[in-house]
Enzyme design. Structure first.
Site, PDB file in Angstrom:
ATOM      1  N   GLU A 290       0.796  -1.240   0.000  1.00 49.25           N
ATOM      2  CA  GLU A 290       0.000   0.000   0.000  1.00 49.25           C
ATOM      3  C   GLU A 290       0.829   1.290   0.000  1.00 49.25           C
ATOM      4  O   GLU A 290       0.662   2.139   0.861  1.00 49.25           O
ATOM      5  CB  GLU A 290      -0.951  -0.007   1.208  1.00 49.25           C
ATOM      6  CG  GLU A 290      -1.875  -1.209   1.212  1.00 49.25           C
ATOM      7  CD  GLU A 290      -2.808  -1.256   2.429  1.00 49.25           C
ATOM      8  OE1 GLU A 290      -2.710  -0.382   3.301  1.00 49.25           O
ATOM      9  OE2 GLU A 290      -3.633  -2.177   2.484  1.00 49.25           O
TER      10      GLU A 290
ATOM     11  N   GLU B  60      -6.029 -10.833  -1.353  1.00 51.62           N
ATOM     12  CA  GLU B  60      -6.826 -10.682  -0.126  1.00 51.62           C
ATOM     13  C   GLU B  60      -8.317 -10.664  -0.474  1.00 51.62           C
ATOM     14  O   GLU B  60      -9.085  -9.821  -0.007  1.00 51.62           O
ATOM     15  CB  GLU B  60      -6.425  -9.392   0.613  1.00 51.62           C
ATOM     16  CG  GLU B  60      -4.945  -9.346   0.928  1.00 51.62           C
ATOM     17  CD  GLU B  60      -4.510  -8.108   1.724  1.00 51.62           C
ATOM     18  OE1 GLU B  60      -5.365  -7.398   2.279  1.00 51.62           O
ATOM     19  OE2 GLU B  60      -3.286  -7.865   1.775  1.00 51.62           O
TER      20      GLU B  60
HETATM   21  C1  XIL Z   1      -6.175  -6.672   8.340  1.00 51.61           C
HETATM   22  C2  XIL Z   1      -6.471  -7.883   9.223  1.00 51.61           C
HETATM   23  O1  XIL Z   1      -7.337  -8.743   8.541  1.00 51.61           O
HETATM   24  C3  XIL Z   1      -7.084  -7.425  10.528  1.00 51.61           C
HETATM   25  O2  XIL Z   1      -7.214  -8.520  11.425  1.00 51.61           O
HETATM   26  C4  XIL Z   1      -6.237  -6.320  11.166  1.00 51.61           C
HETATM   27  O3  XIL Z   1      -6.886  -5.833  12.311  1.00 51.61           O
HETATM   28  C5  XIL Z   1      -5.980  -5.198  10.188  1.00 51.61           C
HETATM   29  O4  XIL Z   1      -5.397  -5.710   9.007  1.00 51.61           O
HETATM   30  N1  XIL Z   1      -4.865  -4.862   3.754  1.00 51.61           N
HETATM   31  C6  XIL Z   1      -3.864  -5.680   4.194  1.00 51.61           C
HETATM   32  C7  XIL Z   1      -4.093  -6.601   5.335  1.00 51.61           C
HETATM   33  O5  XIL Z   1      -2.793  -5.733   3.543  1.00 51.61           O
HETATM   34  O6  XIL Z   1      -2.932  -6.835   6.086  1.00 51.61           O
HETATM   35  C8  XIL Z   1      -5.206  -6.103   6.221  1.00 51.61           C
HETATM   36  O7  XIL Z   1      -5.465  -7.104   7.200  1.00 51.61           O
HETATM   37  C9  XIL Z   1      -6.448  -5.779   5.412  1.00 51.61           C
HETATM   38  C10 XIL Z   1      -6.148  -4.700   4.389  1.00 51.61           C
END
Ligand code: XIL
Length: 370
Positions: free
Chosen positions: A156, A261
Site C-alpha cells: 500500500e 486478499e
Molecule cells: C487486516 C487484518 O485482517 C485485521 O485482522 C487487522 O486488524 C488489520 O489488518 N490490507 C492488508 C491486510 O494488507 O494486512 C489487512 O489485514 C487488510 C487490508
C-alpha cells in the site's frame, strides 16, 4: 422400459460426476493453474481451529499470515523480535502442504511506533530509518530463508490517484524506500519471490503508478516477481472492466498477477467509505448491519454470482495469475465483521459461519475442471 433405462443411466452419470466434483477440492482444480489459499488468523496457524484445518487440507495449497508477520507484532521494540506466532505459521504451512507467503515487510500500518522515532521521541533521520528497514528485513527474511515462497515486500505505497502515499517511509526517505526494501529482501533470501501489494488496484492512477514502479525496479536490476491485487471487493465495486484492465496491465509489465486478499463485503456501507485503508472506521448504526440472522436468499444468490464473476475473470486469465488467496477461511473469521464498522455480521468468504462451502465453491471447481 428403454426410456427408463436411459433415464437411470443418465442419472448415474450426473450423480457420479457430481460426486467426483464433490470429492475434489479447489487445490486439485484451481490448483492446476495457480496457488489457491487463504489468510490464517493466529488461532488457525497455531493449529487450534480443526474446522479451518479441514478446509485448508481439502482446498488450499498456500496461506498467508493475517497479522503475525507484520512489523508491529514481529518487532514490538527495537531489536526485540517475537517470532512465536510466525514460527507456528511457517510450521503449520509445512505440515499442511501449503506454500507460505510472508505478509508484509514494509507497511505504514501495523508498524511499531518506535520505528519512526529517535530516542528523544523526535522523527528519526533518513539514514536511521533506512538502517531500521534493512535490519528488520534482514532479520525476518533471513530467519525464514528457504521456507517462504514469496514476500509482500511493500504494501500500500500508492494512493488511488497514482501519487505516492505520504507515509512516514515516504516522507522521511522518499520513493527510494521501495528500492531499499526490495534490495534487502533479495539479499536476505535470493530464492524468495518478491511482490508489491495494494488495494483498489482497479483505479487508473494506481494501475499506472504500479506499472511504472515495476518497470523502475526491473530497470534498476532489482527482483520483483509479482503484483498483488488485494481485491477487497463489494457487490457493486470495483468496476469489473477496470479491474480486468489492471490485471492485464500488470501482466504486461512482465510480472505475475496475484489476487491476494479476496473478499466480498455484502453490507450497506457508510457514506465516504472506499478502498481498504485499515485506518477507516465508522460508528456502528443498525442500518449498516441488516443481516444478523442470516443472508436473505436473494442476497446470497447475488453474492454467489458476484464471486463467480470474478473467478470467471481469473479463469480467463489463468496464464497470467500465479495465486488466488482469500482473506479468511470462514465468514466467522473475516475482518469485515469488524471493519470499517465494528460489530457487524458480514458474509464475505467462500465458507459460511458453520464452515460449510457456499454453492460458489462447486461452481469454481466445475469451472476449473473444464
Ligand atoms: C487486516 C487484518 O485482517 C485485521 O485482522 C487487522 O486488524 C488489520 O489488518 N490490507 C492488508 C491486510 O494488507 O494486512 C489487512 O489485514 C487488510 C487490508
Amino acid at each position: 422400459m428403454k426410456t427408463a433405462r436411459i433415464f437411470i443411466s443418465s442419472l448415474v452419470v450426473v450423480v457420479s460426476s457430481f460426486a467426483a466434483y464433490a470429492q475434489q477440492g479447489m487445490k486439485e482444480t484451481v490448483g492446476q493453474y495457480c496457488l489457491i489459499g487463504s489468510s490464517l488468523n493466529q488461532r488457525q496457524s497455531d493449529g487450534l481451529d480443526a474446522a479451518a484445518s479441514a478446509i485448508v487440507r481439502t482446498h488450499f495449497n498456500t496461506a498467508v499470515a493475517e497479522n503475525c508477520m507484520k512489523s508491529g507484532p514481529l518487532q514490538p521494540e527495537e531489536g526485540r523480535f517475537d517470532f512465536r506466532a510466525a514460527d507456528n505459521f511457517v510450521d503449520y504451512c509445512e505440515q499442511n502442504g501449503l506454500k507460505a507467503i510472508g505478509h508484509c515487510l514494509v507497511w505504514h500500518s501495523q508498524a511499531p511506533g518506535w520505528f519512526f522515532k529517535d530516542k528523544d521521541g523526535q522523527q528519526v533521520t533518513r539514514e536511521e530509518l533506512i538502517k531500521r528497514i534493512k535490519a528488520h528485513i534482514h532479520t525476518v527474511v533471513g530467519r525464514y530463508k528457504g521456507r517462504i515462497h514469496g514476500w509482500d515486500v511493500v504494501n500500500e505505497a500508492i494512493e488511488d490517484n497514482g501519487t505516492f502515499r505520504k507515509s512516514p517511509f515516504y516522507n522521511i526517505i522518499g520513493e527510494e524506500f521501495i528500492d531499499i526494501a526490495f534490495q534487502a529482501a533479495h539479499e536476505a533470501d535470493p530464492d524468495a519471490e518478491l511482490y508489491y501489494n495494494d488495494y483498489s488496484m482497479s483505479q487508473k492512477g494506481k494501475r499506472e503508478t504500479t506499472c511504472k514502479l515495476v518497470k523502475h525496479l526491473k530497470e534498476k536490476g532489482l527482483r520483483i516477481d509479482g503484483v498483488g491485487m488485494q481485491s477487497h471487493n463489494g457487490l457493486d465495486y470495483p468496476n469489473v472492466d477496470e479491474y480486468e484492465k489492471s490485471l492485464l496491465a500488470f501482466a504486461d509489465c512482465g510480472v505475475k498477477v496475484m489476487i491476494t486478499e479476496l473478499d466480498f463485503n455484502v453490507l450497506p456501507n457508510p457514506k465516504g467509505f472506499g478502498g481498504a485503508a485499515v485506518e477507516q472506521n465508522f460508528d456502528y448504526q443498525k442500518k449498516y448491519n441488516p443481516y444478523t440472522n442470516g443472508l436473505p436468499k436473494d442476497k446470497a444468490k447475488e453474492l454467489n454470482e458476484r464471486i463467480f464473476e470474478f473467478f470467471k475473470i481469473y479463469y480467463r486469465h489463468r496464464d497470467k495469475i500465479s495465486r488466488i488467496n482469500l482473506w479468511g477461511i470462514s465468514d466467522a473469521n473475516s475482518w469485515l465483521n469488524g471493519w470499517p464498522v465494528p460489530g457487524r455480521t458480514n458474509y464475505p468468504l467462500l465458507f459460511d459461519r458453520d464452515y460449510k462451502a457456499k454453492p460458489v465453491v462447486e461452481d469454481i471447481i466445475k469451472l476449473y475442471s473444464k
